[in-house]
Write a protein that holds these residues in place. Structure first.
Motif, PDB file in Angstrom:
ATOM      1  N   ILE A 125      11.637   2.530  -0.562  1.00  0.00           N
ATOM      2  CA  ILE A 125      11.074   2.812  -1.889  1.00  0.00           C
ATOM      3  C   ILE A 125       9.615   2.376  -1.936  1.00  0.00           C
ATOM      4  O   ILE A 125       8.740   3.110  -2.426  1.00  0.00           O
ATOM      5  CB  ILE A 125      11.873   2.102  -2.995  1.00  0.00           C
ATOM      6  N   ALA A 126       9.331   1.180  -1.433  1.00  0.00           N
ATOM      7  CA  ALA A 126       7.967   0.663  -1.464  1.00  0.00           C
ATOM      8  C   ALA A 126       7.028   1.519  -0.611  1.00  0.00           C
ATOM      9  O   ALA A 126       5.896   1.811  -1.006  1.00  0.00           O
ATOM     10  CB  ALA A 126       7.950  -0.788  -0.977  1.00  0.00           C
ATOM     11  N   ALA A 127       7.485   1.936   0.562  1.00  0.00           N
ATOM     12  CA  ALA A 127       6.639   2.750   1.447  1.00  0.00           C
ATOM     13  C   ALA A 127       6.352   4.118   0.842  1.00  0.00           C
ATOM     14  O   ALA A 127       5.262   4.667   1.017  1.00  0.00           O
ATOM     15  CB  ALA A 127       7.312   2.904   2.806  1.00  0.00           C
ATOM     16  N   PHE A 128       7.323   4.668   0.116  1.00  0.00           N
ATOM     17  CA  PHE A 128       7.174   6.023  -0.415  1.00  0.00           C
ATOM     18  C   PHE A 128       6.428   6.061  -1.738  1.00  0.00           C
ATOM     19  O   PHE A 128       5.607   6.951  -1.983  1.00  0.00           O
ATOM     20  CB  PHE A 128       8.554   6.655  -0.584  1.00  0.00           C
ATOM     21  N   THR A 129       6.679   5.087  -2.605  1.00  0.00           N
ATOM     22  CA  THR A 129       6.091   5.119  -3.950  1.00  0.00           C
ATOM     23  C   THR A 129       5.012   4.064  -4.163  1.00  0.00           C
ATOM     24  O   THR A 129       4.298   4.119  -5.168  1.00  0.00           O
ATOM     25  CB  THR A 129       7.178   4.918  -5.021  1.00  0.00           C
ATOM     26  N   GLY A 130       4.911   3.102  -3.250  1.00  0.00           N
ATOM     27  CA  GLY A 130       3.935   2.039  -3.401  1.00  0.00           C
ATOM     28  C   GLY A 130       4.467   0.811  -4.082  1.00  0.00           C
ATOM     29  O   GLY A 130       3.812  -0.221  -4.130  1.00  0.00           O
ATOM     30  N   ASN A 131       5.711   0.909  -4.612  1.00  0.00           N
ATOM     31  CA  ASN A 131       6.273  -0.238  -5.320  1.00  0.00           C
ATOM     32  C   ASN A 131       7.788  -0.091  -5.435  1.00  0.00           C
ATOM     33  O   ASN A 131       8.292   0.996  -5.705  1.00  0.00           O
ATOM     34  CB  ASN A 131       5.675  -0.344  -6.727  1.00  0.00           C
ATOM     35  N   CYS A 132       8.511  -1.183  -5.207  1.00  0.00           N
ATOM     36  CA  CYS A 132       9.948  -1.220  -5.464  1.00  0.00           C
ATOM     37  C   CYS A 132      10.186  -2.288  -6.515  1.00  0.00           C
ATOM     38  O   CYS A 132      10.180  -3.489  -6.217  1.00  0.00           O
ATOM     39  CB  CYS A 132      10.738  -1.541  -4.193  1.00  0.00           C
ATOM     40  N   SER A 133      10.321  -1.883  -7.746  1.00  0.00           N
ATOM     41  CA  SER A 133      10.425  -2.835  -8.851  1.00  0.00           C
ATOM     42  C   SER A 133      11.770  -3.552  -8.847  1.00  0.00           C
ATOM     43  O   SER A 133      12.766  -3.062  -8.295  1.00  0.00           O
ATOM     44  CB  SER A 133      10.220  -2.120 -10.189  1.00  0.00           C
ATOM     45  N   GLU A 134      11.788  -4.699  -9.468  1.00  0.00           N
ATOM     46  CA  GLU A 134      12.993  -5.514  -9.535  1.00  0.00           C
ATOM     47  C   GLU A 134      14.114  -4.747 -10.234  1.00  0.00           C
ATOM     48  O   GLU A 134      13.906  -4.093 -11.244  1.00  0.00           O
ATOM     49  CB  GLU A 134      12.688  -6.808 -10.295  1.00  0.00           C
ATOM     50  N   GLY A 135      15.279  -4.810  -9.663  1.00  0.00           N
ATOM     51  CA  GLY A 135      16.440  -4.178 -10.281  1.00  0.00           C
ATOM     52  C   GLY A 135      16.758  -2.787  -9.769  1.00  0.00           C
ATOM     53  O   GLY A 135      17.823  -2.239 -10.073  1.00  0.00           O
ATOM     54  N   MET A 136      15.877  -2.180  -8.971  1.00  0.00           N
ATOM     55  CA  MET A 136      16.126  -0.829  -8.480  1.00  0.00           C
ATOM     56  C   MET A 136      17.348  -0.782  -7.567  1.00  0.00           C
ATOM     57  O   MET A 136      18.135   0.167  -7.613  1.00  0.00           O
ATOM     58  CB  MET A 136      14.895  -0.272  -7.767  1.00  0.00           C
ATOM     59  N   GLU A 153       5.127   6.870   6.343  1.00  0.00           N
ATOM     60  CA  GLU A 153       5.185   5.410   6.234  1.00  0.00           C
ATOM     61  C   GLU A 153       6.633   4.923   6.155  1.00  0.00           C
ATOM     62  O   GLU A 153       6.960   3.848   6.662  1.00  0.00           O
ATOM     63  CB  GLU A 153       4.411   4.956   4.984  1.00  0.00           C
ATOM     64  N   VAL A 154       7.490   5.727   5.529  1.00  0.00           N
ATOM     65  CA  VAL A 154       8.916   5.381   5.475  1.00  0.00           C
ATOM     66  C   VAL A 154       9.499   5.360   6.888  1.00  0.00           C
ATOM     67  O   VAL A 154      10.265   4.470   7.254  1.00  0.00           O
ATOM     68  CB  VAL A 154       9.694   6.386   4.598  1.00  0.00           C
ATOM     69  N   LYS A 155       9.108   6.339   7.701  1.00  0.00           N
ATOM     70  CA  LYS A 155       9.593   6.405   9.082  1.00  0.00           C
ATOM     71  C   LYS A 155       9.264   5.133   9.856  1.00  0.00           C
ATOM     72  O   LYS A 155      10.052   4.656  10.671  1.00  0.00           O
ATOM     73  CB  LYS A 155       8.975   7.607   9.799  1.00  0.00           C
ATOM     74  N   LYS A 156       8.076   4.586   9.597  1.00  0.00           N
ATOM     75  CA  LYS A 156       7.664   3.367  10.292  1.00  0.00           C
ATOM     76  C   LYS A 156       8.420   2.143   9.775  1.00  0.00           C
ATOM     77  O   LYS A 156       8.723   1.215  10.526  1.00  0.00           O
ATOM     78  CB  LYS A 156       6.170   3.137  10.097  1.00  0.00           C
TER      79      LYS A 156
END
Length: 205
Positions: free
Chosen positions: A129-140, A76-79
């Protein structure tokens, strides 16, 4: 590259720290293999564990049930991510961290070339980050400190010191080129000691 007498190596010493999880690396362009050769030279001269290959860690210690699950998410990251801007060099660092001391999480000494975030990379970072873990939280994004590790060592009675880093930079000025182009991403299982790590997948932009 001449090493200071204080770092003269004896028997091979494997880094005892055990890493964990799945990790995504940004792959830098390594013209003339300057970085790769430096990783090998330091490890050989000090007789310590070698950093596997030049990289910038994008995310470390992600949890998945299996290699297949991690590789599926990396697909999914690749896409989602097809480019990442060059990173600008800001200097070099030699430091030591001790678990439980000043918020330290690991026992390790390291040498690195340091870089700063390029704001135009925020979107690619957050998508990855979102594609790999399902979420990119604020501040990352703001907490991400890009760097290219040259060597790791034990924090006590270490062979790796500032003299080694200075010699490496003087011997290979290209290590600190102003900007480092990013040419792809890699998925690694970073479970256990460095010798146990395995690259599971990669792609080029």
């Amino acid at each position: 590259m001449k090493m200071p007498m204080s770092t003269a190596a004896t028997a091979f010493r494997e880094l005892s720290f055990k890493f964990s999880g799945y990790t995504i690396w940004l792959t830098p362009r390594d013209t003339d293999l300057i970085v790769a050769k430096t990783l090998q030279r330091i490890a050989t001269d000090l007789n310590i564990s070698r950093v596997p290959s030049p990289h910038f860690t994008l995310i470390y210690d992600a949890s998945f049930e299996s290699d297949a699950a991690a590789m599926g998410r990396f697909g999914e990251v690749k896409k989602a991510v097809r480019e990442f801007p060059a990173l600008q060099c800001t200097g070099c660092v030699m430091d030591v961290e001790l678990a439980g001391v000043n918020g330290g999480l690991m026992d390790m000494a390291w040498a690195e070339i340091s870089y700063k975030r390029a704001e135009e990379g925020r979107e690619s970072f957050e998508k990855a980050i979102a594609a790999f873990t399902g979420n990119c939280s604020e501040g990352m994004w703001e907490k991400w400190v890009p760097h290219m590790s040259l060597a790791y060592d034990e924090p006590r009675d270490r062979r790796l010191d500032i003299g080694v880093l200075v010699d490496a930079v003087r011997g290979e000025p290209g290590l600190m080129q102003e900007k480092r182009e990013i040419v792809g991403m890699e998925l690694w299982r970073t479970e256990g000691r460095m010798a146990e790590w395995e690259k599971l997948d990669y792609y080029e932009f």
